[in-house]
Scaffold this active site. Structure first.
Site, PDB file in Angstrom:
ATOM      1  N   ARG A   1      33.167 -14.906  47.699  1.00 45.45           N
ATOM      2  CA  ARG A   1      32.160 -15.664  48.434  1.00 45.45           C
ATOM      3  C   ARG A   1      32.235 -17.176  48.302  1.00 45.45           C
ATOM      4  O   ARG A   1      31.579 -17.876  49.048  1.00 45.45           O
ATOM      5  CB  ARG A   1      30.765 -15.164  48.045  1.00 45.45           C
ATOM      6  CG  ARG A   1      30.529 -13.764  48.562  1.00 45.45           C
ATOM      7  CD  ARG A   1      29.433 -13.085  47.815  1.00 45.45           C
ATOM      8  NE  ARG A   1      29.785 -12.953  46.409  1.00 45.45           N
ATOM      9  CZ  ARG A   1      28.965 -12.523  45.480  1.00 45.45           C
ATOM     10  NH1 ARG A   1      27.734 -12.221  45.786  1.00 45.45           N
ATOM     11  NH2 ARG A   1      29.366 -12.410  44.229  1.00 45.45           N
TER      12      ARG A   1
ATOM     13  N   ARG B   1      34.508 -11.249  56.098  1.00 49.34           N
ATOM     14  CA  ARG B   1      33.518 -10.294  55.602  1.00 49.34           C
ATOM     15  C   ARG B   1      32.451  -9.996  56.657  1.00 49.34           C
ATOM     16  O   ARG B   1      31.910  -8.886  56.711  1.00 49.34           O
ATOM     17  CB  ARG B   1      32.903 -10.905  54.340  1.00 49.34           C
ATOM     18  CG  ARG B   1      31.882 -10.118  53.634  1.00 49.34           C
ATOM     19  CD  ARG B   1      32.517  -9.039  52.751  1.00 49.34           C
ATOM     20  NE  ARG B   1      31.510  -8.544  51.825  1.00 49.34           N
ATOM     21  CZ  ARG B   1      30.462  -7.804  52.205  1.00 49.34           C
ATOM     22  NH1 ARG B   1      30.329  -7.433  53.443  1.00 49.34           N
ATOM     23  NH2 ARG B   1      29.568  -7.418  51.312  1.00 49.34           N
TER      24      ARG B   1
HETATM   25  O1  CP3 Z   1      38.773 -11.899  43.515  1.00 42.14           O
HETATM   26  C1  CP3 Z   1      38.748 -10.916  42.739  1.00 42.14           C
HETATM   27  O2  CP3 Z   1      38.566 -11.055  41.521  1.00 42.14           O
HETATM   28  C2  CP3 Z   1      39.076  -9.540  43.296  1.00 42.14           C
HETATM   29  C3  CP3 Z   1      37.978  -8.731  43.679  1.00 42.14           C
HETATM   30  C4  CP3 Z   1      36.979  -8.111  42.711  1.00 42.14           C
HETATM   31  C5  CP3 Z   1      35.685  -7.738  43.141  1.00 42.14           C
HETATM   32  N1  CP3 Z   1      35.077  -7.074  42.113  1.00 42.14           N
HETATM   33  C6  CP3 Z   1      35.119  -7.966  44.476  1.00 42.14           C
HETATM   34  C7  CP3 Z   1      33.656  -8.026  44.646  1.00 42.14           C
HETATM   35  C8  CP3 Z   1      37.098  -7.723  41.376  1.00 42.14           C
HETATM   36  C9  CP3 Z   1      38.262  -7.927  40.423  1.00 42.14           C
HETATM   37  C10 CP3 Z   1      35.891  -7.054  41.013  1.00 42.14           C
HETATM   38  C11 CP3 Z   1      35.670  -6.435  39.690  1.00 42.14           C
HETATM   39  C12 CP3 Z   1      34.326  -6.001  39.300  1.00 42.14           C
HETATM   40  N2  CP3 Z   1      33.385  -5.377  40.080  1.00 42.14           N
HETATM   41  C13 CP3 Z   1      33.822  -6.061  37.980  1.00 42.14           C
HETATM   42  C14 CP3 Z   1      34.568  -6.580  36.785  1.00 42.14           C
HETATM   43  C15 CP3 Z   1      34.569  -8.057  36.710  1.00 42.14           C
HETATM   44  C16 CP3 Z   1      33.248  -8.705  36.360  1.00 42.14           C
HETATM   45  O3  CP3 Z   1      32.773  -9.472  37.205  1.00 42.14           O
HETATM   46  O4  CP3 Z   1      32.740  -8.482  35.265  1.00 42.14           O
HETATM   47  C17 CP3 Z   1      32.519  -5.517  37.995  1.00 42.14           C
HETATM   48  C18 CP3 Z   1      31.572  -5.397  36.820  1.00 42.14           C
HETATM   49  C19 CP3 Z   1      32.263  -5.070  39.332  1.00 42.14           C
HETATM   50  C20 CP3 Z   1      31.062  -4.375  39.845  1.00 42.14           C
HETATM   51  C21 CP3 Z   1      30.383  -5.201  40.872  1.00 42.14           C
HETATM   52  N3  CP3 Z   1      30.882  -5.456  42.148  1.00 42.14           N
HETATM   53  C22 CP3 Z   1      29.155  -5.877  40.757  1.00 42.14           C
HETATM   54  C23 CP3 Z   1      28.299  -5.891  39.505  1.00 42.14           C
HETATM   55  C24 CP3 Z   1      28.912  -6.514  41.993  1.00 42.14           C
HETATM   56  C25 CP3 Z   1      27.658  -7.231  42.436  1.00 42.14           C
HETATM   57  C26 CP3 Z   1      27.469  -8.539  41.774  1.00 42.14           C
HETATM   58  C27 CP3 Z   1      28.227  -9.628  42.445  1.00 42.14           C
HETATM   59  O5  CP3 Z   1      28.951 -10.358  41.772  1.00 42.14           O
HETATM   60  O6  CP3 Z   1      28.031  -9.812  43.653  1.00 42.14           O
HETATM   61  C28 CP3 Z   1      30.032  -6.270  42.827  1.00 42.14           C
HETATM   62  C29 CP3 Z   1      30.240  -6.759  44.212  1.00 42.14           C
HETATM   63  C30 CP3 Z   1      31.483  -7.485  44.538  1.00 42.14           C
HETATM   64  N4  CP3 Z   1      32.729  -7.141  44.118  1.00 42.14           N
HETATM   65  C31 CP3 Z   1      31.573  -8.617  45.382  1.00 42.14           C
HETATM   66  C32 CP3 Z   1      32.933  -8.957  45.453  1.00 42.14           C
HETATM   67  C33 CP3 Z   1      33.563 -10.071  46.231  1.00 42.14           C
HETATM   68  C34 CP3 Z   1      30.400  -9.269  46.109  1.00 42.14           C
HETATM   69  C35 CP3 Z   1      30.008  -8.462  47.282  1.00 42.14           C
HETATM   70  C36 CP3 Z   1      30.129  -9.174  48.604  1.00 42.14           C
HETATM   71  O7  CP3 Z   1      31.115  -9.831  48.939  1.00 42.14           O
HETATM   72  O8  CP3 Z   1      29.170  -9.022  49.354  1.00 42.14           O
END
Ligand code: CP3
Length: 344
Positions: free
Chosen positions: A30, A39
């Site tokens: 984002r 997106r």
């Molecule tokens: O650029 C990158 O790093 C690659 C993509 C990536 C995403 N999630 C995309 C994402 C990676 C490596 C992850 C890993 C992930 N997902 C973790 C481990 C890393 C960390 O941050 O501790 C965890 C715990 C998750 C679970 C998860 N996914 C959560 C808790 C959330 C919501 C909170 C948030 O940050 O928005 C997500 C959603 C998520 N995963 C988004 C993205 C880009 C946001 C959603 C969106 O674009 O609308």
């Protein structure tokens, strides 16, 4: 295919590099207007992740826009629980949500061990991203650590304490181990499929490591990460355990190549605890990127000096926050590249 820039692979293996490689956790996402535009075509996050053409497109964006030394495949750690039989939703401004959670031993028995074919949308995205990258930089594959996935599968959503997941460790260690083993077996299959599709190295995210005691961490987390590291032999492995300052020494003994640090971990102390046989990654506070440019430069250079030029990959100590200015992220990347080129 030969890579034009393999700095990160060489740094991971402990070989000499002309300068310090740099990438950022959550670099695809984002903070980039270009990501938000793609997106918008598919509002539902889970569907977006399952569309290889779009996932590959946003995977490559940070390489073009920020100039990072690696791409990380755009996906989520929660694809594994889904492939095992627990589908998730991503709620706007709230995060992950599971309709079904694991409560009983029968629930564990009913879960499947995922294999690579269950996650062909990820391996297809990897193949497309590799084609688009055309050897410019390596592609990082990833998974959640078994403990972190366990936490979501028991709790059913994010949580400040993950008290339900921790309650399970205390009240039913047998169920806990059975579930952790199933997640581990699924993760090994999944990471092997990512590597067969073209991932050049992998990172294991243990985002909730820091809520365990050192003893629990060894029993319920590190043991399973270690199994994964033993099973994955073809590419370098990065293990990032958020807030697990107490586990640094134990982590130095498993078969990973790189250990990710967060900003609470002192750099010199980490090097002493971990020793010289691992590459270190990290560890700027993502909030540093809210500061003025001169502060970002000063603090980034201080970090680079403390880590030194060898066995080091520059990164943040956790993922980028969505309201970070893109220009400041690019400035951090440029600062690493310039400083580490000049001092060598
Ligand atoms: O650029 C990158 O790093 C690659 C993509 C990536 C995403 N999630 C995309 C994402 C990676 C490596 C992850 C890993 C992930 N997902 C973790 C481990 C890393 C960390 O941050 O501790 C965890 C715990 C998750 C679970 C998860 N996914 C959560 C808790 C959330 C919501 C909170 C948030 O940050 O928005 C997500 C959603 C998520 N995963 C988004 C993205 C880009 C946001 C959603 C969106 O674009 O609308």
């Amino acid at each position: 295919m030969n890579l034009k820039n393999d700095l990160i692979l060489r740094a991971a293996r402990g070989e000499k590099t002309e300068r310090t490689p740099v990438w950022l956790m959550r670099q695809a996402g984002r903070i980039l207007p270009e990501y938000r535009k793609v997106r918008e075509q598919l509002k539902d996050f889970v569907t977006f992740v399952k569309t290889p053409e779009l996932a590959a497109e946003v995977t490559v964006q940070p390489v073009d826009i920020l100039g990072v030394d690696a791409a990380i495949i755009f996906s989520d750690i929660l694809v594994i629980p889904e492939a095992m039989g627990l589908p998730y939703k991503m709620l706007e401004a709230k995060g992950p949500w599971f309709e079904k959670t694991v409560k009983t031993e029968k629930d564990v028995e009913q879960l499947r061990i995922a294999n690579g074919d269950d996650l062909s949308y990820v391996t297809d995205a990897i193949k497309l991203a590799k084609k688009e990258l055309n050897g410019r930089v390596p592609l990082i594959g990833f998974s959640g650590a078994p403990w972190t996935l366990f936490a979501y599968m028991i709790e059913g959503s994010g949580s400040k304490t993950f008290s339900q997941a921790k309650k399970m460790l205390y009240t039913n260690p047998k169920l806990s181990h059975a579930l952790l083993q199933k997640i581990t077996d699924s993760t090994i299959n999944y990471l092997k499929a990512q590597i067969a599709a073209g991932a050049d190295l992998i990172q294991i995210f243990d985002s909730w490591a820091g809520i365990l005691s050192p003893e629990q961490y060894n029993e319920f987390s590190l043991r399973y990460i270690s199994q994964i590291c033993d099973a994955i032999t073809l590419v370098p492995k990065i293990v990032f355990a958020k807030d697990a300052y107490f586990a640094r020494k134990a982590m130095s003994k498993i078969k990973c190549d790189v250990i990710g640090l967060d900003w609470t971990m002192d750099i010199a102390e980490s090097r002493t605890l971990i020793g010289l046989n691992k590459t270190l990654q990290g560890n700027a506070d993502p909030c540093l990127l809210y500061a003025d440019y001169d502060v970002i430069k000063r603090e980034t250079e201080k970090m680079l000096r403390a880590f030194g030029p060898s066995r080091y990959i520059a990164n943040l100590g956790h993922g980028l926050y969505p309201d970070t200015e893109k220009d400041k992220v690019k400035f951090f990347v440029d600062t690493v590249k310039e400083f580490s080129t000049e001092v060598r």
